[in-house]
Structure formats: structure tokens, C-alpha cells
Enzyme design. Structure first.
Site: not given
Length: 448
Positions: A222, A390, A425
């Protein structure tokens, strides 16, 4: 021939050693057995021989980093209770995010976490009298713990890495950072990230020396993917060649931007994953807006063009209109730092020039693409038009990042892009089937 292979291939898989069979099989990973054969001596078995593990450094997502604070005499609290810790040393400022709403210190937390933009230095700093530091730098057991989400913050990935033979402090390390700041690009100053990059450099060099001078695998998830990428790009090429074995980015937040960043900034929705009611979200919103990390992931005009991203009855806002949106949302003070700090990041690209693997989730059709505040009330939750991605990163941003990485011929030879259909994600490093592929890539980077 194709029909013969269709029947023979399963038989061949059955005859392979267990570790290699699991690697090649399409079935999902099972947590109770190692994804590969694990040993206790820093090696992992693939069924075709042992692999000596290269040291691995994990760079976590935004909210997995814990912060401590110390209040000096220069601190002037807004209310007396916020100064209760003045002169008493370091205390936990950002630790268990689920704990915040249950206490009366929201106002103090907001105040002590807030950053101030310095236009002269073109940099961010704490409020006067507030000193901060990252907790547990270097250890993979030092990520934030959230009782409501026990699998967050590399917890599952760490267990799988340990099953494969990795050991915290020996071959496995972590590089926590201050979540409020963003890594600079050339031409920008960042006192906090300059210090962090020096610290990460020493961590990688020490990890390499501790492991017979083997190169290091750097893994970022991330926002941590952005941090890892910018770190590598900031180092001299000779240093990269000496110390970086592989750069693995799992769902990295790209400089091309994401629409959900506008939602966080404008509405204060789901800020930092704190379980709150709307009133607390609006209370925390000014704090979030003071962070550099809140503005660096706005959609780039070069990628999103002039399509409406925020819609109201009076006006639509595209990626070209972000400065106007900041003013309309009541934060004109954010225009200058956005222009001077965020826009250069959107327009800057340099290939890391090391072997790089990027793993993204796609096919998730609840990724925000457009935010509708029809009556212009930015304090309310928007209606959301969704698209592919995502659930956080838009597909268009992923593809733009891939294209930039492949544009450089030498980097193209070192670049691998993996798209996992249905991976999300936050769970790309926790869900069994997605985690299996992540583990494959980590172990493959060891073998190359």
C-alpha cells in the site's frame, strides 16, 4: 497432444516433491502447513534443493506504524488536560486505533498529531513543543495491533514467512515510518524522510552484513510500496546494485493517484480505519488534512484527464480542478502545499532500475471512480460511482504505473506485473489464495 497433456499434467504434479507440487498447483494455500518446506536454519526447501534466504525488509501500509510523542516546555495545549504528559517522557500517541473513541483524549490526540506546513522551508513539522518518533523500527513484531482486525499489518504474512524459515531480527526486518509525511522527490526537502531514509539505509546494510553480505529483498504494501519505491530511487545506483536484490510492491499506492483519496480528504470518511461515527470523523478531518500523506495521492490529470471525479449540482471537479476543490471544501490553506509538494510527485518518474515485481488486485468493481455530493454538502457521505480496481486503487492508475515502468527498456527487462483477479487492497497480504501468490514471488526473488 493438448488432450494428452491435459490428462498427464495432473499425474506429473502428483509425482513431484510436496513443496514444489504446492508451488505449481492452482489450489489455495493452507495456513497450517508451510507454503514451502521450512527449516530452522534460514533455508527453505522447494523440493528441488534448498534456497538460502536473502534478508527481507517489510515496509507496512500507512496505519500500521506506531508513533510516540514527547511534550516539551514549548508546547501550549489548547486545554490543560492535553498538557498532562508534558515533561514526563515518551508516551504512545498513535498505537491501537480501535482504542481512540473510548477515551476523552480525542482533542489532545488531534492536536498532537497535527502537522504544520512551513512555506519557507516547503516542508512539514510538528506543532511547537511536540516531538514524535516511530516505535519499534526494525522489528516485524512492532506493527500496530488492532483487536478488531487481528490479521492486519503483516501479521498473517509474517507467520507465513516464519514458516518458510525467516526469523525476526535475523533474516526478517521492518521499516516503520511516520504515517503523516510522504517521501520526497528530487528538489523537495523532507527532514523527517531524510532521517528515515538514512535509517533504512543502515538497516539494509546491517541486514546484508549479518547474512553473509547477501542482497536484501525490500517488500512494501500500500502506502509502504510508495515509500519503498521512493527510497530505492533516492539511493545511488552503485548502492542499489550492491544491496537491493529485489523490490516487491503489493498493491502500492501509485503517484498516478486514486479517487478514494479525495473522499478521505473531502468528507473525512473512514479516516485511518478508526471505528467512528460521522461526528468524530468530522472532528478528525482537520488533523488528516494537515498531513502531507493526505494530499499526495490525489488523481493525476495526466492519467484521469478531465473526467468528472467530484460532482455537485453547481460544478464538477476533475483532476485539473483539485485546487478549486480544496477551496470549496473549506481548506484553501492546502492549495500551496498541494501545488508545491503533491503536483511534483505526480509529474516525476524514474525507474528504480532493480528487479521489481508489482502485485495488484483487479476485477473488484467497488473501487470509487466518482463522488457525488449533489447538494454540495461536503460534510455528508457522497454517493459513489464505482469502477474496476482493488476497491482502493483504480485500475487506470495501475496500468499507467505499469506503462511507465516498461517505458524504460532496461527496467522493462527487470519488471514483472501480476494482476490477481478479485484480490482486494487490504487483504492481498492476508487472504489465503492471494497470500500464496505473494509468498511465491518472495521465494522466487530468493532463487533468481
Amino acid at each position: 497432444m493438448a488432450r494428452i497433456l491435459q490428462f498427464v499434467t495432473p499425474l506429473l504434479l502428483f509425482l513431484l516433491p510436496a513443496g514444489l507440487r504446492e508451488l505449481l498447483s492452482p489450489t489455495t494455500i493452507h495456513h497450517r502447513t508451510p507454503p514451502m518446506g521450512a527449516a530452522d536454519d534460514g533455508t527453505t526447501s522447494t523440493g528441488g534443493g534448498e534456497v538460502l534466504l536473502h534478508p527481507l525488509v517489510l515496509v507496512p501500509g500507512l496505519t500500521c506504524n506506531e508513533l510516540e510523542a514527547r511534550l516539551t516546555d514549548a508546547y501550549r495545549p489548547s486545554v490543560p488536560r492535553c498538557g498532562a504528559m508534558k515533561g514526563k517522557g515518551w508516551f504512545g500517541l498513535w498505537a491501537n486505533c480501535s482504542d481512540l473513541p473510548a477515551h476523552h483524549y480525542v482533542q489532545c490526540f488531534l492536536e498532537q498529531m497535527t502537522l504544520v506546513y512551513d512555506p519557507v522551508a516547503n516542508d512539514y513539522r510538528n506543532l511547537p513543543g511536540v516531538e514524535t518518533r516511530v516505535r519499534s523500527f526494525g522489528s516485524t513484531r512492532g506493527f500496530q495491533r488492532n483487536p478488531e482486525h487481528t490479521t492486519w499489518c503483516f501479521e498473517v504474512l509474517r507467520h507465513e514467512l516464519e514458516r518458510a524459515g525467516y526469523r525476526d531480527g535475523d533474516t526478517l526486518f521492518a521499516a516503520q515510518y511516520d504515517l503523516r509525511y510522504a517521501p520526497p522527490v528530487p528538489g523537495q526537502s523532507s527532514e523527517v524522510f531524510s532521517r528515515y531514509f538514512r535509517r533504512l539505509t543502515r538497516l539494509i546494510e546491517d541486514a546484508s552484513e549479518k547474512n553473509a553480505n547477501k542482497k536484501v529483498i525490500l517488500f512494501g504494501h500500500s502506502f509502504g510500496g510508495m515509500v519503498a519505491l521512493e527510497f530505492v530511487r533516492s539511493t545511488p545506483m552503485a548502492w542499489r546494485n550492491r544491496y537491493i536484490k529485489h523490490l516487491i510492491l503489493a498493491a502500492p499506492v501509485p503517484a498516478e493517484g486514486v479517487v478514494v483519496a479525495l473522499q478521505y480528504f473531502v468528507s473525512g470518511s473512514d479516516l485511518m480505519y478508526i471505528p467512528t461515527v460521522t461526528q468524530l470523523e468530522l472532528t478528525l478531518r482537520p488533523m488528516w488534512r494537515s498531513f502531507e500523506s493526505s494530499i499526495v495521492n490525489f488523481p493525476s490529470p495526466a492519467v484521469f484527464g478531465d473526467r468528472p471525479l467530484v460532482v455537485t449540482a453547481q460544478r464538477n471537479y476533475s483532476a485539473y480542478d483539485v485546487e478549486d476543490l480544496l477551496a470549496a471544501a473549506g481548506f484553501s490553506a492546502g492549495v500551496e502545499p498541494f501545488r508545491r509538494r503533491a503536483v511534483p510527485k505526480m509529474n516525476y518518474f524514474q525507474a528504480p532500475m532493480v528487479p521489481t515485481t508489482c502485485i495488484n488486485g483487479v476485477g473488484n468493481n467497488d473501487t470509487p471512480e466518482q463522488l457525488v455530493y449533489w447538494d454540495g454538502d461536503f460534510d455528508a457521505e457522497p454517493e459513489i460511482v464505482y469502477g474496476d480496481g482493488d476497491n482502493t486503487i483504480n485500475l487506470i492508475s495501475m496500468l499507467a504505473f505499469d506503462e511507465k515502468m516498461r517505458r524504460q527498456p532496461e527496467q522493462n527487462k527487470l519488471y514483472k506485473s501480476i494482476k490477481l483477479h478479485g484480490a482486494e487492497h487490504g487483504t492481498i497480504v492476508t487472504e489465503d489464495w492471494a497470500l500464496k501468490r505473494v509468498m511465491q514471488e518472495i521465494l522466487e526473488a530468493n532463487r533468481i
